[in-house]
Design an enzyme around this catalytic site. Structure first.
Site, mmCIF file in Angstrom:
data_model
loop_
_atom_site.group_PDB
_atom_site.id
_atom_site.type_symbol
_atom_site.label_atom_id
_atom_site.label_comp_id
_atom_site.label_asym_id
_atom_site.label_seq_id
_atom_site.Cartn_x
_atom_site.Cartn_y
_atom_site.Cartn_z
ATOM 1 N N ARG A 12 0.852 -1.189 0.000
ATOM 2 C CA ARG A 12 0.000 0.000 0.000
ATOM 3 C C ARG A 12 0.891 1.243 0.000
ATOM 4 O O ARG A 12 2.014 1.216 0.505
ATOM 5 C CB ARG A 12 -0.898 0.001 1.246
ATOM 6 C CG ARG A 12 -1.896 1.157 1.261
ATOM 7 C CD ARG A 12 -2.599 1.294 2.606
ATOM 8 N NE ARG A 12 -3.380 2.530 2.653
ATOM 9 C CZ ARG A 12 -3.813 3.107 3.764
ATOM 10 N NH1 ARG A 12 -3.543 2.570 4.938
ATOM 11 N NH2 ARG A 12 -4.504 4.221 3.716
ATOM 12 N N HIS A 13 0.386 2.323 -0.565
ATOM 13 C CA HIS A 13 1.138 3.576 -0.575
ATOM 14 C C HIS A 13 1.441 4.043 0.844
ATOM 15 O O HIS A 13 0.784 3.637 1.815
ATOM 16 C CB HIS A 13 0.353 4.669 -1.307
ATOM 17 C CG HIS A 13 -0.989 4.938 -0.705
ATOM 18 N ND1 HIS A 13 -1.163 5.676 0.438
ATOM 19 C CD2 HIS A 13 -2.235 4.539 -1.076
ATOM 20 C CE1 HIS A 13 -2.437 5.738 0.744
ATOM 21 N NE2 HIS A 13 -3.125 5.041 -0.146
ATOM 22 N N GLY A 14 2.403 4.929 0.982
ATOM 23 C CA GLY A 14 2.765 5.454 2.294
ATOM 24 C C GLY A 14 1.811 6.534 2.770
ATOM 25 O O GLY A 14 0.775 6.821 2.140
ATOM 26 N N ALA A 39 1.305 2.401 4.339
ATOM 27 C CA ALA A 39 2.479 1.636 3.896
ATOM 28 C C ALA A 39 2.412 0.159 4.262
ATOM 29 O O ALA A 39 3.431 -0.533 4.284
ATOM 30 C CB ALA A 39 3.777 2.246 4.426
#
Length: 467
Positions: free
Chosen positions: A67-69, A379
């Site tokens: 997952r994105h930060g 994240a």
């Protein structure tokens, strides 16, 4: 002024009573309960140094969903930021002028002074909504460095577009997360690049193209989420928070949510500092909020509806296909979103409780497995590492990691799974036509159905043997 404030804080801390102080609490358990807005650094696993070692085995391949930060809020919340300044002034007025400080569980003086000093960062504007933050960039760069530290042979520092395969969704936060991860592996001057993003991203965002999924009532009228919001537990929590802040009436729920969201975001943006808005809530009040978020994600991306267990069919097939092939790419890394991570965990049957989460069993499920704060912080990452164990009869093994913590499965040996058992466990998904498996309106049928998966594995093996 800020320098004077910092000098004043120790004196205030000595003078105040035994009121709960977020700024003085060294454990701050509530920061581990902020659901999908939890800071990765606070909840990540701490035992990977022991878990990654598999005696007499050599790691060979790796598959990652990341997952994105940490990101900025949506535009709707950014526009509401001026309301926080109004709430700040009202709270200070309650304590300083109206003298409505409650007798029980008031704000401590340290937290009140910190709140009085708070200002919104006006450089954050609506056109920056959901952008990756500096902390978010560090999150991804850090996870890359950590996994490379423990798996240097699987994650070499030299980029090769045959050995590595990267893919991200079409958003700024996932694009920048990929760049941060690549920087962590290869340094600042690297040539790493992702594969092209398809017009319909059925692999990383199947939920965007599935009307059947969109029609599920996970937080509307009659849902467990709504029932919980109408419960005595929820309503009493709003009353207690309002009283704690000096109000003689119950604040609007939107105002309380705004303060809570700012607490969560600010704490994730700067992990080593305190968000002054977190001081507005006692730890047990945050626990009530966390369960609401868990209900939302349980029914929106988890086990609440049986159909969701089949939604991320393509991603599971991708994992099985890449790890089953003996040839490159040896490292596959996808960068996506919360819904992608949670539906992947659900498809794999991880973190499943024996009892369904409901509005009326909050008190019974304090030790539940489905805790979005621990599963899906900013994240969050799911990593599968495949090992070759030449001295074993079943020489192919795999370890699954969730946020740097080895996943314990009852059909595996202390986190170490036989690859043959993995293939057997997920054979139904491997053999499925993902276009028909759940969402018939979800675009073209999967090209990675069971037959094509087997065929591609055989072709790859032939190519491998010919070289």
């Amino acid at each position: 002024m800020r320098f004077f404030f910092m000098l004043l804080l120790p004196l205030v801390a000595l003078a105040q009573d035994d009121d709960y102080c977020f700024s003085q609490d060294t454990s701050r358990p509530q920061t581990r309960q902020f659901s999908s807005k939890t800071a990765y650094q606070i909840v990540k696993g701490s035992d990977i140094e022991r878990q990654y070692l598999v005696p007499k085995c050599e790691p060979k391949k790796m598959w990652i969903f990341h997952r994105h930060g940490t990101r900025l809020p949506k535009k709707s919340m950014i526009k509401k930021a001026p309301r926080l300044a109004e709430l700040r002034d009202l709270i200070v007025k309650n304590y300083r002028v109206l003298k409505t400080k409650p007798d029980r569980d008031p704000l401590c003086q340290t937290d009140l002074i910190a709140l009085q000093m708070w200002k919104w960062n006006s450089s954050i504007t609506g056109d920056m909504e959901e952008y990756l933050t500096a902390q978010g960039y560090d999150d991804l760069r850090g996870t890359a460095k950590l996994y490379q530290r423990y798996y240097p042979n699987v994650l070499p520092k030299e980029y090769n577009d045959t050995y590595y395969q990267f893919r991200h969704t079409d958003t700024q936060r996932t694009t920048e997360s990929f760049k941060a991860f690549a920087e962590g592996l290869f340094g600042t001057a690297n040539s790493a690049h992702p594969v092209d993003i398809p017009k319909q991203d059925l692999l990383l965002r199947p939920y965007d193209y599935c009307q059947s999924y969109k029609d599920l009532n996970y937080k509307g009228e009659g849902s467990e989420f709504q029932k919980y919001h109408q419960s005595t537990v929820w309503k009493n929590n709003l009353v207690d928070i309002s009283t704690r802040l000096g109000f003689q009436y119950t604040l609007d729920e939107d105002d309380i949510k705004l303060m809570y969201d700012m607490c969560r975001y600010e704490q994730a943006w700067q992990v080593d500092r305190n968000s002054v808005w977190c001081g507005a809530f006692l730890p047990e009040q945050v626990t009530v909020f966390e369960y609401a978020e868990d209900l939302k994600y349980y029914y929106g991306s988890g086990y609440g509806f049986e159909e969701i267990e089949r939604l991320n069919c393509r991603l599971v097939q991708d994992l099985l296909t890449h790890l089953n092939n003996p040839v490159s790419p040896h490292v596959v890394a996808h960068f996506g979103h919360s819904t992608g991570l949670l539906t992947l965990i659900t498809a794999l049957g991880l973190k499943k409780d024996g009892v369904k989460l409901r509005a009326d069993n909050y008190l019974d499920l304090a030790s539940r497995r489905w805790k979005s704060s621990l599963i899906d912080p900013f994240a969050s990452n799911f990593v599968a590492v495949k090992y070759d164990c030449p001295q074993d009869l079943d020489r192919e093994k795999v370890v699954f990691f969730l946020n740097q913590d080895a996943v314990q499965l009852d059909w595996c040996n202390v986190g170490l799974c036989k690859w043959s058992d993995v293939l057997a466990k997920y054979q139904t998904i491997a053999d499925a036509d993902c276009g028909e498996y759940f969402c018939r309106s979800g675009g073209a049928s999967s090209l990675a159905s069971g037959i094509s998966m087997l065929a591609s594995s055989l072709v790859a093996l032939l190519v491998y043997l010919m070289h």
